[in-house]
Design a protein around this motif. Structure first.
Motif, PDB file in Angstrom:
ATOM      1  N   PHE A   1     -11.981 -29.849  21.123  1.00  0.00           N
ATOM      2  CA  PHE A   1     -11.585 -29.360  22.444  1.00  0.00           C
ATOM      3  C   PHE A   1     -11.934 -30.385  23.517  1.00  0.00           C
ATOM      4  CE2 PHE A   1     -12.891 -27.225  26.378  1.00  0.00           C
ATOM      5  CZ  PHE A   1     -11.676 -26.666  26.754  1.00  0.00           C
ATOM      6  N   VAL A   2     -13.125 -30.948  23.446  1.00  0.00           N
ATOM      7  CA  VAL A   2     -13.526 -31.954  24.448  1.00  0.00           C
ATOM      8  C   VAL A   2     -12.641 -33.196  24.333  1.00  0.00           C
ATOM      9  CG1 VAL A   2     -15.409 -33.447  25.234  1.00  0.00           C
ATOM     10  CG2 VAL A   2     -15.888 -31.092  24.518  1.00  0.00           C
ATOM     11  N   GLU A   3     -12.369 -33.628  23.134  1.00  0.00           N
ATOM     12  CA  GLU A   3     -11.563 -34.833  22.926  1.00  0.00           C
ATOM     13  C   GLU A   3     -10.122 -34.640  23.409  1.00  0.00           C
ATOM     14  OE1 GLU A   3     -10.990 -38.821  21.499  1.00  0.00           O
ATOM     15  OE2 GLU A   3     -12.795 -37.642  21.877  1.00  0.00           O
ATOM     16  N   CYS A   4      -9.566 -33.392  23.179  1.00  0.00           N
ATOM     17  CA  CYS A   4      -8.157 -33.154  23.501  1.00  0.00           C
ATOM     18  C   CYS A   4      -7.972 -32.397  24.820  1.00  0.00           C
ATOM     19  CB  CYS A   4      -7.495 -32.335  22.382  1.00  0.00           C
ATOM     20  SG  CYS A   4      -7.604 -33.111  20.758  1.00  0.00           S
ATOM     21  N   HIS A   5      -9.000 -32.367  25.643  1.00  0.00           N
ATOM     22  CA  HIS A   5      -8.907 -31.583  26.882  1.00  0.00           C
ATOM     23  C   HIS A   5      -7.838 -32.114  27.814  1.00  0.00           C
ATOM     24  CE1 HIS A   5     -10.078 -30.337  31.020  1.00  0.00           C
ATOM     25  NE2 HIS A   5     -10.278 -29.144  30.386  1.00  0.00           N
ATOM     26  N   ASP A   6      -7.692 -33.426  27.892  1.00  0.00           N
ATOM     27  CA  ASP A   6      -6.677 -33.984  28.782  1.00  0.00           C
ATOM     28  C   ASP A   6      -5.279 -33.608  28.310  1.00  0.00           C
ATOM     29  OD1 ASP A   6      -6.966 -35.447  26.495  1.00  0.00           O
ATOM     30  OD2 ASP A   6      -6.616 -37.408  27.437  1.00  0.00           O
ATOM     31  N   VAL A   7      -5.063 -33.588  26.976  1.00  0.00           N
ATOM     32  CA  VAL A   7      -3.758 -33.196  26.455  1.00  0.00           C
ATOM     33  C   VAL A   7      -3.516 -31.708  26.713  1.00  0.00           C
ATOM     34  CG1 VAL A   7      -2.333 -33.030  24.373  1.00  0.00           C
ATOM     35  CG2 VAL A   7      -3.824 -35.013  24.733  1.00  0.00           C
ATOM     36  N   ILE A   8      -4.570 -30.874  26.496  1.00  0.00           N
ATOM     37  CA  ILE A   8      -4.441 -29.434  26.731  1.00  0.00           C
ATOM     38  C   ILE A   8      -4.169 -29.170  28.205  1.00  0.00           C
ATOM     39  CG2 ILE A   8      -5.679 -27.223  26.639  1.00  0.00           C
ATOM     40  CD1 ILE A   8      -7.229 -28.361  24.232  1.00  0.00           C
ATOM     41  N   LYS A   9      -4.889 -29.866  29.059  1.00  0.00           N
ATOM     42  CA  LYS A   9      -4.721 -29.686  30.504  1.00  0.00           C
ATOM     43  C   LYS A   9      -3.324 -30.108  30.947  1.00  0.00           C
ATOM     44  CE  LYS A   9      -6.917 -30.945  34.869  1.00  0.00           C
ATOM     45  NZ  LYS A   9      -8.023 -31.704  35.501  1.00  0.00           N
ATOM     46  N   GLU A  10      -2.837 -31.217  30.387  1.00  0.00           N
ATOM     47  CA  GLU A  10      -1.498 -31.682  30.734  1.00  0.00           C
ATOM     48  C   GLU A  10      -0.439 -30.676  30.270  1.00  0.00           C
ATOM     49  OE1 GLU A  10       1.449 -35.549  29.910  1.00  0.00           O
ATOM     50  OE2 GLU A  10      -0.570 -35.424  29.023  1.00  0.00           O
ATOM     51  N   GLY A  11      -0.636 -30.116  29.054  1.00  0.00           N
ATOM     52  CA  GLY A  11       0.327 -29.104  28.573  1.00  0.00           C
ATOM     53  C   GLY A  11       0.309 -27.853  29.424  1.00  0.00           C
ATOM     54  N   GLN A  12      -0.897 -27.387  29.845  1.00  0.00           N
ATOM     55  CA  GLN A  12      -0.991 -26.222  30.710  1.00  0.00           C
ATOM     56  C   GLN A  12      -0.316 -26.471  32.051  1.00  0.00           C
ATOM     57  OE1 GLN A  12      -5.175 -25.406  30.902  1.00  0.00           O
ATOM     58  NE2 GLN A  12      -5.249 -24.487  28.806  1.00  0.00           N
ATOM     59  N   GLN A  13      -0.479 -27.714  32.584  1.00  0.00           N
ATOM     60  CA  GLN A  13       0.114 -28.047  33.873  1.00  0.00           C
ATOM     61  C   GLN A  13       1.630 -28.048  33.782  1.00  0.00           C
ATOM     62  OE1 GLN A  13      -1.275 -31.730  35.433  1.00  0.00           O
ATOM     63  NE2 GLN A  13      -0.148 -31.533  37.398  1.00  0.00           N
ATOM     64  N   ARG A  14       2.199 -28.627  32.710  1.00  0.00           N
ATOM     65  CA  ARG A  14       3.650 -28.610  32.547  1.00  0.00           C
ATOM     66  C   ARG A  14       4.176 -27.184  32.365  1.00  0.00           C
ATOM     67  NH1 ARG A  14       2.810 -32.886  28.989  1.00  0.00           N
ATOM     68  NH2 ARG A  14       3.311 -31.517  27.250  1.00  0.00           N
ATOM     69  N   HIS A  15       3.365 -26.354  31.659  1.00  0.00           N
ATOM     70  CA  HIS A  15       3.788 -24.976  31.425  1.00  0.00           C
ATOM     71  C   HIS A  15       3.821 -24.186  32.724  1.00  0.00           C
ATOM     72  CE1 HIS A  15       4.421 -21.234  29.242  1.00  0.00           C
ATOM     73  NE2 HIS A  15       3.384 -20.683  29.923  1.00  0.00           N
ATOM     74  N   SER A  16       2.810 -24.455  33.573  1.00  0.00           N
ATOM     75  CA  SER A  16       2.752 -23.736  34.850  1.00  0.00           C
ATOM     76  C   SER A  16       3.843 -24.211  35.792  1.00  0.00           C
ATOM     77  CB  SER A  16       1.382 -23.902  35.496  1.00  0.00           C
ATOM     78  OG  SER A  16       1.147 -25.276  35.778  1.00  0.00           O
ATOM     79  N   GLU A  17       4.208 -25.482  35.744  1.00  0.00           N
ATOM     80  CA  GLU A  17       5.250 -26.027  36.609  1.00  0.00           C
ATOM     81  C   GLU A  17       6.631 -25.825  36.032  1.00  0.00           C
ATOM     82  OE1 GLU A  17       4.266 -30.062  37.218  1.00  0.00           O
ATOM     83  OE2 GLU A  17       2.524 -29.651  38.513  1.00  0.00           O
ATOM     84  N   GLY A  18       6.692 -25.509  34.749  1.00  0.00           N
ATOM     85  CA  GLY A  18       7.982 -25.296  34.108  1.00  0.00           C
ATOM     86  C   GLY A  18       8.722 -26.582  33.821  1.00  0.00           C
ATOM     87  N   THR A  19       8.044 -27.685  33.656  1.00  0.00           N
ATOM     88  CA  THR A  19       8.681 -28.978  33.363  1.00  0.00           C
ATOM     89  C   THR A  19       8.542 -29.299  31.877  1.00  0.00           C
ATOM     90  OG1 THR A  19       6.641 -30.156  33.852  1.00  0.00           O
ATOM     91  CG2 THR A  19       8.197 -29.839  35.664  1.00  0.00           C
ATOM     92  N   GLU A  20       9.420 -30.202  31.397  1.00  0.00           N
ATOM     93  CA  GLU A  20       9.391 -30.629  30.015  1.00  0.00           C
ATOM     94  C   GLU A  20       9.228 -32.148  29.933  1.00  0.00           C
ATOM     95  OE1 GLU A  20      12.885 -29.273  28.109  1.00  0.00           O
ATOM     96  OE2 GLU A  20      12.396 -27.131  28.315  1.00  0.00           O
ATOM     97  N   LEU A  21       8.976 -32.669  28.768  1.00  0.00           N
ATOM     98  CA  LEU A  21       8.797 -34.111  28.563  1.00  0.00           C
ATOM     99  C   LEU A  21      10.090 -34.859  28.801  1.00  0.00           C
ATOM    100  CD1 LEU A  21       6.593 -34.127  25.345  1.00  0.00           C
ATOM    101  CD2 LEU A  21       5.853 -34.616  27.701  1.00  0.00           C
TER     102      LEU A  21
END
Length: 523
Positions: free
Chosen positions: A434-454
């Motif tokens: 969780f600590v190692e992948c927090h930036d990836v998790i945070k980035e995914g949550q941010q895209r999910h909240s904004e409704g954007t895709e890669l």
């Protein structure tokens, strides 16, 4: 026919010396000796040879019969074909090579040893009898020694022929110089301590004069000649003067090499000395006898004879010396130029080598830098892919209905504080992931909240687990108070290691600490 009327006072000093040498050998009257010497152009050796060969009386002059011109030319040409050294009134100097060192003291042949065996046995018997008589009559050895010493005193001291061992040319020269100094004391005569052949070659190569003196110490005039003439101050100063360029080779005819030299020079009267030099007027390689001295002579006449011979040959020798000096200077200049060229070439090669080494080192560093950059990029790509894969594989956070969920407050590496619940049976590695992948998790949550895709145009690692990649966590989790490190090596679940809740801090592991940990693990 040469004139027989002569006056001794009108003869030159060289002619008087030649007359004295001729009469001392042939015992001829002056009236008969002078015409023969005049006919031989005052060459003593030719006159002596003609005398002993039976020189016929001078015939009366008569008118020769007419001869064909062709026949006359043939006789004249054949007469002119005699050796050039004789035509110039000079004798070629002999080059005598002594017995080599490896041929000295050879064992006699087997047959001769067998023949001499009885003689050796008889000598041994007489030697034993002599020892017995010496023991019975002690005065006998002293008497025999006194008689033998008197006989040896009549000879020439250290230069006696008796029991003189045969040595090589070099050893013979050394022995002669030592014995000469012991007998006649210290002197300044520049005697060469070498064999005659080497002295001969040295004078030839260096364009010097060589004074050859074979001594016969059994001759009554030899000692007086050495003490009054050769070792006199004027003669030693003359011979040791570097400007005269005279080397002296001397030896005793009791030794093999000096005896061969005296025979080659056809010595008939002692004391004897011969001055040898290169004669380019005859040949560029011919060494000739330019002066011969036989019989007793005063120091002044000795020097005058050598000077006269030097004057006759000095012009040609000086010309050769000048040419040799020019050749040596040219050769030295060429060698210096070659040496300078070689040094310059070596310096250019060294600069080229250093430049190549510098270019090679630069290329190596650039290649290592490119490889390191590529490795870092590849590692960053694999790490990002691993994080996406591991974030996707994380267990979901337990809901409110899970009463035994473990609540963990974590301060991340960048200082951000987060809180998350973990299942009680989850492995401790889940918290690390969780600590190692927090930036990836945070980035995914941010895209999910904004409704954007890669963005498809933006390169992004896939969600699959990267191949040939071994992930290592670069941090560790610790509790602040009291400090406790939660290493993954011990394993365990979240509840067994942390309890119902806990506060953790993520600390980055430095390289030195990693090495210490590895050493501790090995121990």
């Amino acid at each position: 026919m040469p004139s027989t009327d002569f006056d001794l006072e009108k003869l030159t000093e060289q002619q008087q010396l030649a007359l004295q040498q001729f009469t001392s050998v042939t015992d001829q009257e002056l009236t008969a000796a002078v015409p023969l010497l005049q006919k031989c152009e005052w060459n003593v050796q030719i006159a002596i040879a003609r005398f002993f060969d039976g020189e016929p009386p001078e015939p009366e002059p008569s008118v020769p019969p007419p001869q064909p011109s062709r026949r006359q030319e043939t006789l004249l040409s054949s007469f002119d074909e005699r050796p050039r050294s004789i035509r110039h009134g000079l004798e070629p100097a002999p080059r005598v090579v002594g017995l080599p060192e490896n041929q000295i003291n050879q064992r006699p042949p087997l047959i001769l040893s067998i023949i001499l065996t009885p003689v050796n046995a008889i000598v041994g018997i007489f030697s034993k009898l002599y020892n017995i008589f010496s023991y019975l009559f002690p005065f006998l050895p002293r008497l025999i020694q006194r008689i033998s010493s008197r006989r040896q005193a009549a000879s020439s001291g250290v230069f006696s022929r008796h029991r003189r061992p045969r040595l090589g040319p070099q050893a013979t020269a050394t022995r002669f110089i030592t014995e000469f100094q012991e007998t006649f004391g210290e002197h300044e005569i520049p005697m060469l301590n070498t064999s005659y052949s080497r002295a001969f070659d040295k004078a030839k190569s260096e364009l010097r004069y060589l004074l050859v003196i074979p001594f016969s110490f059994e001759h009554p005039e030899t000692e007086n000649f050495i003490r009054s003439t050769l070792c006199s101050r004027v003669v030693t100063a003359y011979l040791s003067n570097p400007s005269n360029m005279i080397d002296v080779w001397a030896g005793s005819v009791a030794d093999s090499e000096a005896y061969q030299v005296a025979t080659a020079y056809r010595v008939t009267t002692f004391p004897f000395a011969a001055l040898v030099a290169l004669t380019p007027q005859i040949s560029s390689t011919t060494m000739s006898t330019v002066a011969r001295i036989s019989g007793p002579i005063s120091p002044e006449n000795f020097i005058a004879t050598l000077d006269a011979a030097k004057i006759q040959n000095s012009e040609e020798l000086e010309r050769l010396r000048s040419r040799k000096a020019e050749q040596d200077a040219t050769r030295a200049l060429r060698d210096e130029q070659d040496s300078a060229y070689e040094r310059s070439l070596a310096a250019d090669r060294e600069r080229t080598r250093k430049r190549k080494e510098a270019d090679s080192e630069k290329a190596r560093i650039e290649a290592e830098e490119e490889e390191r950059t590529a490795r870092e990029k590849r590692y960053a790509w694999n790490l990002a892919q691993w994080k996406r894969w591991r974030a996707k594989a994380l267990s979901p956070e337990p809901g409110p209905d899970v009463k035994e969920a473990v609540r963990v407050n974590i301060r991340l590496l960048d200082g951000e504080k987060v809180m998350r619940k973990f299942a009680p049976g989850a492995e401790l590695e889940e918290i690390y992931a969780f600590v190692e992948c927090h930036d990836v998790i945070k980035e995914g949550q941010q895209r999910h909240s904004e409704g954007t895709e890669l963005d498809e145009k933006t390169p992004f690692p896939p969600d699959d687990k990267p191949e040939d990649f071994e992930h290592v966590y670069g941090f560790r989790l610790v509790t602040p108070m009291p400090r406790e490190v939660f290493n993954l090596d011990k394993g365990g679940t979240v509840k067994s290691r942390i309890g119902r809740s806990g506060n953790l801090i993520a600390e980055r592991i430095e390289e030195e600490e990693e090495e210490d940990d590895d050493d501790t693990a090995k121990d």
